[in-house]
Design a protein around this motif. Structure first.
Motif, PDB file in Angstrom:
ATOM      1  N   SER A 117       0.792  -1.155  -0.025  1.00 36.58           N
ATOM      2  CA  SER A 117       0.033   0.174  -0.390  1.00 36.58           C
ATOM      3  C   SER A 117       1.440   1.735   0.366  1.00 36.58           C
ATOM      4  N   GLY A 118       2.737   1.073   0.703  1.00 32.93           N
ATOM      5  CA  GLY A 118       3.142   2.235   0.089  1.00 32.93           C
ATOM      6  C   GLY A 118       2.771   3.493   2.361  1.00 32.93           C
ATOM      7  N   ALA A 119       1.762   2.230   2.400  1.00 33.84           N
ATOM      8  CA  ALA A 119       1.654   3.630   3.522  1.00 33.84           C
ATOM      9  C   ALA A 119       2.975   3.188   4.905  1.00 33.84           C
ATOM     10  N   GLY A 120       3.928   2.588   4.921  1.00 36.03           N
ATOM     11  CA  GLY A 120       4.971   1.674   5.527  1.00 36.03           C
ATOM     12  C   GLY A 120       6.099   3.059   5.753  1.00 36.03           C
ATOM     13  N   GLY A 121       6.115   3.699   4.093  1.00 33.52           N
ATOM     14  CA  GLY A 121       6.635   4.747   3.492  1.00 33.52           C
ATOM     15  C   GLY A 121       7.506   3.806   2.910  1.00 33.52           C
ATOM     16  N   PHE A 122       9.274   4.087   2.654  1.00 34.87           N
ATOM     17  CA  PHE A 122      10.320   4.308   1.766  1.00 34.87           C
ATOM     18  C   PHE A 122      11.107   2.826   3.366  1.00 34.87           C
ATOM     19  N   ILE A 123      11.446   2.275   2.590  1.00 35.85           N
ATOM     20  CA  ILE A 123      12.805   1.277   3.040  1.00 35.85           C
ATOM     21  C   ILE A 123      13.504   1.904   4.175  1.00 35.85           C
ATOM     22  N   PHE A 124      14.245   2.834   3.344  1.00 34.16           N
ATOM     23  CA  PHE A 124      14.989   3.677   4.144  1.00 34.16           C
ATOM     24  C   PHE A 124      14.827   4.873   3.640  1.00 34.16           C
ATOM     25  N   GLY A 125      14.520   5.468   5.383  1.00 37.44           N
ATOM     26  CA  GLY A 125      13.279   6.655   5.570  1.00 37.44           C
ATOM     27  C   GLY A 125      14.239   7.855   4.999  1.00 37.44           C
ATOM     28  N   ASN A 126      13.747   8.961   4.822  1.00 31.68           N
ATOM     29  CA  ASN A 126      14.326   9.908   4.476  1.00 31.68           C
ATOM     30  C   ASN A 126      14.779  11.558   5.518  1.00 31.68           C
ATOM     31  N   ASP A 127      15.195  10.850   6.216  1.00 32.34           N
ATOM     32  CA  ASP A 127      15.024  11.073   7.473  1.00 32.34           C
ATOM     33  C   ASP A 127      16.890  12.275   7.274  1.00 32.34           C
ATOM     34  N   GLY A 128      17.444  12.063   6.491  1.00 28.92           N
ATOM     35  CA  GLY A 128      19.053  12.872   6.295  1.00 28.92           C
ATOM     36  C   GLY A 128      19.760  12.301   7.489  1.00 28.92           C
ATOM     37  N   ILE A 129      19.543  11.279   8.132  1.00 31.75           N
ATOM     38  CA  ILE A 129      20.963  10.824   9.153  1.00 31.75           C
ATOM     39  C   ILE A 129      20.866   9.484   9.303  1.00 31.75           C
ATOM     40  N   GLY A 130      20.659   8.599   8.023  1.00 29.12           N
ATOM     41  CA  GLY A 130      21.010   7.617   7.579  1.00 29.12           C
ATOM     42  C   GLY A 130      20.231   5.988   8.824  1.00 29.12           C
ATOM     43  N   LEU A 167      18.374   2.803   9.114  1.00 30.39           N
ATOM     44  CA  LEU A 167      17.319   1.493   8.738  1.00 30.39           C
ATOM     45  C   LEU A 167      17.002   0.288   9.632  1.00 30.39           C
ATOM     46  N   ASN A 168      15.468   0.937   9.462  1.00 30.91           N
ATOM     47  CA  ASN A 168      14.742   0.453  10.747  1.00 30.91           C
ATOM     48  C   ASN A 168      15.306   0.270  12.059  1.00 30.91           C
ATOM     49  N   GLY A 169      15.690   1.447  12.250  1.00 25.60           N
ATOM     50  CA  GLY A 169      16.546   1.861  13.611  1.00 25.60           C
ATOM     51  C   GLY A 169      17.472   2.523  13.870  1.00 25.60           C
ATOM     52  N   TYR A 170      18.044   1.654  13.157  1.00 27.67           N
ATOM     53  CA  TYR A 170      19.916   1.428  13.625  1.00 27.67           C
ATOM     54  C   TYR A 170      20.154   2.192  12.375  1.00 27.67           C
ATOM     55  N   ARG A 171      21.465   2.503  13.087  1.00 29.11           N
ATOM     56  CA  ARG A 171      22.586   3.775  11.760  1.00 29.11           C
ATOM     57  C   ARG A 171      22.796   2.735  10.652  1.00 29.11           C
ATOM     58  N   ALA A 172      22.905   2.994   9.540  1.00 31.58           N
ATOM     59  CA  ALA A 172      22.990   2.808   8.287  1.00 31.58           C
ATOM     60  C   ALA A 172      24.206   3.044   7.719  1.00 31.58           C
ATOM     61  N   LEU A 173      25.714   3.017   7.428  1.00 31.14           N
ATOM     62  CA  LEU A 173      26.696   3.658   6.656  1.00 31.14           C
ATOM     63  C   LEU A 173      27.240   3.121   5.090  1.00 31.14           C
ATOM     64  N   ARG A 174      27.421   3.372   4.899  1.00 31.82           N
ATOM     65  CA  ARG A 174      27.545   2.896   2.981  1.00 31.82           C
ATOM     66  C   ARG A 174      29.163   2.734   2.602  1.00 31.82           C
ATOM     67  N   THR A 175      29.846   2.146   2.011  1.00 28.53           N
ATOM     68  CA  THR A 175      30.820   2.378   0.982  1.00 28.53           C
ATOM     69  C   THR A 175      30.667   1.401   0.198  1.00 28.53           C
ATOM     70  N   ASN A 176      31.612   1.987  -0.929  1.00 26.31           N
ATOM     71  CA  ASN A 176      32.379   0.981  -1.987  1.00 26.31           C
ATOM     72  C   ASN A 176      33.338  -0.283  -1.787  1.00 26.31           C
ATOM     73  N   ASN A 177      33.518  -0.402  -0.813  1.00 20.51           N
ATOM     74  CA  ASN A 177      34.231  -1.366  -0.391  1.00 20.51           C
ATOM     75  C   ASN A 177      33.153  -2.735  -0.414  1.00 20.51           C
ATOM     76  N   ILE A 178      31.933  -2.765  -0.193  1.00 21.06           N
ATOM     77  CA  ILE A 178      31.873  -3.920   0.120  1.00 21.06           C
ATOM     78  C   ILE A 178      31.402  -4.416  -0.696  1.00 21.06           C
ATOM     79  N   PRO A 179      31.658  -6.007  -0.977  1.00 20.46           N
ATOM     80  CA  PRO A 179      31.544  -6.738  -2.092  1.00 20.46           C
ATOM     81  C   PRO A 179      29.669  -6.535  -3.078  1.00 20.46           C
ATOM     82  N   LYS A 180      30.035  -6.267  -4.532  1.00 17.88           N
ATOM     83  CA  LYS A 180      28.933  -6.123  -5.735  1.00 17.88           C
ATOM     84  C   LYS A 180      28.714  -7.428  -6.254  1.00 17.88           C
ATOM     85  N   GLU A 181      28.090  -7.602  -7.377  1.00 13.14           N
ATOM     86  CA  GLU A 181      28.403  -8.735  -8.122  1.00 13.14           C
ATOM     87  C   GLU A 181      28.327 -10.237  -7.399  1.00 13.14           C
ATOM     88  N   LEU A 182      27.487  -9.883  -6.904  1.00 13.26           N
ATOM     89  CA  LEU A 182      27.161 -11.613  -5.759  1.00 13.26           C
ATOM     90  C   LEU A 182      26.339 -12.895  -6.401  1.00 13.26           C
TER      91      LEU A 182
END
Length: 414
Positions: free
Chosen positions: A320-333, A335-350
């Protein structure tokens, strides 16, 4: 004429003589025998040389006191990595503010790496500290870690490591192999009023052995930049060195490469059962796995590939979309109430289709990131001389790994 040895070199020689004497004595004790003639002669020679060294050290210290050369930094003058590199390049004497730091770092580094005498290497510590921040137990023990107060960072590695931001156990100045001892939980029992109590003590085990692995890199710096007496230039040089080390450390920690000797294993060598198209249920499952392992505490958070961040910002939690997006647009990163950090050093093409990206959730206090000894810099003014550049070759010693693997869920999504 042989070059006169410094106080540091004399102390190193004395320590080697002491270690050799102990080896001879312990060997005789173990075999329950008298000293062999050659052993007795060597012990006597060692004892005589140690007495000579003590006298030489005292003479050096007396001379330094008379000349005011106690290798103490000048008041209000702090260590400058730029000045240390410049002095090494020009083969001039280090200033007192640099010399004392380099001398302490060199002592520590020689306990970890084989460093040749007078080979042109510049040894600097990762942090300013009175002695090693952490001292590891010898292999025969379960390993003891002693925490000490740390001061200003010499190299700003933490600012460049997502792992550090996540709250991993980052330890510098390690000496010798280190274990993370494990202890099984104590047990208690229901017994009758007069029945004898059972032994409920837990058991200690050594846990995984961590020993140093060599990491090397190089950076090129302009000679014109090195001669600038400018605080921001000092910061830039430190930053360049830190990034060169940090990027490789982090890429290795989060790697999915197959096992190699002398290279720490990456977290993504083995993927868990959570994979496939990203949805809210899978994100919650990562947290649930930690909860089921009694690991939902500490420095909890996600580290994920930037592609998944973009996906999570555009994907709704429910139909329905009522719950909003998985990653909230709160500007503080978050996800599911926990801090989420990003890096290109994490693997891709898995996975088999090579279309998934890495994501991990866990208690990052249960991840160990250790650095041994000092940072070994070889100042090379020749390789890039035609371009007016100085090449700094960096050698350092590291290891890393999960202290409690059950605290982490390693996954891939698309």
């Amino acid at each position: 004429m042989a070059k006169e040895k410094s106080i540091t070199e004399l102390k190193d020689e004395r320590n080697q003589l002491i270690a050799r004497s102990k080896e001879i004595i312990n060997g005789a004790k173990t075999e329950k025998r008298q000293f062999k003639p050659e052993e007795a002669e060597e012990l006597g020679t060692n004892q005589q040389r140690r007495a000579e060294i003590d006298i030489e050290i005292e003479e050096h210290e007396a001379a330094n006191r008379q000349q005011g050369k106690r290798h103490q930094p000048v008041a209000n003058e702090s260590f400058s990595l730029r000045r240390a590199i410049l002095a090494q390049m020009n083969k001039t004497e280090q200033r007192a503010s640099e010399a004392s730091v380099i001398e302490d770092a060199t002592k520590l580094h020689r306990s970890v790496a084989a460093t040749a005498e007078n080979c042109g290497e510049l040894i600097v510590p990762l942090t300013y500290q009175k002695r090693a921040a952490y001292t590891a137990g010898i292999e025969a023990t379960t390993g003891v870690v002693i925490d000490e107060e740390q001061q200003e960072l010499l190299l700003p590695l933490e600012a460049n490591l997502v792992l550090s931001q996540a709250g991993v156990r980052m330890m510098t100045g390690l000496v010798g192999n280190i274990y993370w001892p494990k202890h099984s939980a104590a047990q208690v029992f229901w017994e009758g009023e007069n029945d004898e109590a059972k032994d409920g003590k837990g058991e200690f085990s050594k846990g995984k052995l961590y020993s140093p692995n060599r990491l090397t890199a190089y950076v090129d710096i302009s000679k014109q930049l090195l001669i600038q007496e400018n605080r921001s230039v000092e910061g830039l040089i430190r930053q360049l060195l830190a990034v060169a080390i940090a990027q490789k450390v982090e890429k290795t920690a989060l790697s999915n490469a197959v096992h190699e000797d002398n290279v720490p294993d990456g977290m993504f060598q083995t993927l868990g059962s959570v994979n496939g198209a990203m949805d809210w249920a899978k994100i919650v499952e990562l947290e649930t796995n930690a909860d089921l392992n009694n690991a939902l505490f500490g420095n909890l958070g996600y580290i994920m590939h930037p592609s998944l961040v973009g996906k999570a910002k555009t994907k709704v939690k429910d139909a329905s979309g009522a719950g909003g997006f998985i990653f909230g647009n709160d500007g503080i990163g978050m996800l599911n109430g926990y801090r989420a950090l990003r890096t290109n050093n994490i693997p891709k093409e898995l996975q088999e289709a090579k279309d998934e990206f890495g994501i991990v959730f866990g208690n990052w206090a249960d991840y160990f990131l250790g650095q041994w000894g000092g940072i070994d810099l070889t100042v090379d003014p020749y390789t890039q001389a035609t371009k007016g550049m100085v090449r700094l070759v960096v050698n350092s010693y590291w290891n890393m790994g999960m202290i409690r693997p059950e605290s982490f869920t390693i996954a891939s999504m698309k």
